[in-house]
Write a protein that holds these residues in place. Structure first.
Motif, PDB file in Angstrom:
ATOM      1  N   ILE A  27       0.840  -1.201   0.000  1.00 65.09           N
ATOM      2  CA  ILE A  27       0.000   0.000   0.000  1.00 65.09           C
ATOM      3  C   ILE A  27       0.872   1.247   0.000  1.00 65.09           C
ATOM      4  O   ILE A  27       0.629   2.197  -0.759  1.00 65.09           O
ATOM      5  N   ALA A  28       1.912   1.265   0.826  1.00 66.76           N
ATOM      6  CA  ALA A  28       2.811   2.417   0.901  1.00 66.76           C
ATOM      7  C   ALA A  28       3.507   2.663  -0.440  1.00 66.76           C
ATOM      8  O   ALA A  28       3.668   3.815  -0.855  1.00 66.76           O
ATOM      9  N   ARG A  84      -5.420   6.798   0.744  1.00 65.72           N
ATOM     10  CA  ARG A  84      -5.088   5.544   1.417  1.00 65.72           C
ATOM     11  C   ARG A  84      -6.263   4.569   1.448  1.00 65.72           C
ATOM     12  O   ARG A  84      -6.083   3.361   1.246  1.00 65.72           O
ATOM     13  N   ASP A  85      -7.467   5.062   1.697  1.00 62.78           N
ATOM     14  CA  ASP A  85      -8.620   4.159   1.776  1.00 62.78           C
ATOM     15  C   ASP A  85      -8.849   3.431   0.451  1.00 62.78           C
ATOM     16  O   ASP A  85      -9.137   2.233   0.432  1.00 62.78           O
ATOM     17  N   ARG A 102      -8.377  -0.630   0.005  1.00 60.91           N
ATOM     18  CA  ARG A 102      -9.497  -1.432  -0.513  1.00 60.91           C
ATOM     19  C   ARG A 102      -9.091  -2.172  -1.783  1.00 60.91           C
ATOM     20  O   ARG A 102      -9.344  -3.362  -1.935  1.00 60.91           O
ATOM     21  N   ASP A 103      -8.425  -1.469  -2.700  1.00 62.43           N
ATOM     22  CA  ASP A 103      -8.063  -2.077  -3.982  1.00 62.43           C
ATOM     23  C   ASP A 103      -7.047  -3.203  -3.835  1.00 62.43           C
ATOM     24  O   ASP A 103      -7.161  -4.237  -4.494  1.00 62.43           O
ATOM     25  N   VAL A 104      -6.057  -3.025  -2.974  1.00 56.94           N
ATOM     26  CA  VAL A 104      -5.055  -4.074  -2.772  1.00 56.94           C
ATOM     27  C   VAL A 104      -5.708  -5.312  -2.148  1.00 56.94           C
ATOM     28  O   VAL A 104      -5.462  -6.440  -2.589  1.00 56.94           O
TER      29      VAL A 104
END
Length: 83
Positions: free
Chosen positions: A51-52, A62-63, A67-69
């Motif tokens: 995510i980072a 970030r949200d 969610r996508d990952v």
């Protein structure tokens, strides 16, 4: 640790990444954002690191990335492509 299942190939393309399941003959295309997350995970990183990495490269919140990952990993697990 997230890994490709045996007999699944991972190839980067100009448009992202292709995952090919040798057993079924099916393949999945992952866009460049998902490909970045997968590279981090396949290199031993965890979900937070994936995510980072996406947040560092793309202008997105970030949200949405979180969610996508998680959705990407869920779909790849459902398809039996990752363990």
């Amino acid at each position: 640790m997230i890994r490709l299942r045996e007999r699944v190939d991972f190839a980067e393309t100009d448009y992202g990444t292709a995952l090919f399941d040798e057993l079924s003959g099916l393949y999945w295309l992952v866009n460049s954002t998902g490909a970045l997350a997968l590279r981090v995970l396949f290199d031993g990183g965890d979900i937070d690191q994936a995510i980072a990495a996406v947040l560092d490269r793309y202008l997105v919140d970030r949200d949405t990335v979180t969610r996508d990952v998680h959705n990407l990993l869920a779909r790849l697990r459902e398809a039996g492509l990752v363990t």
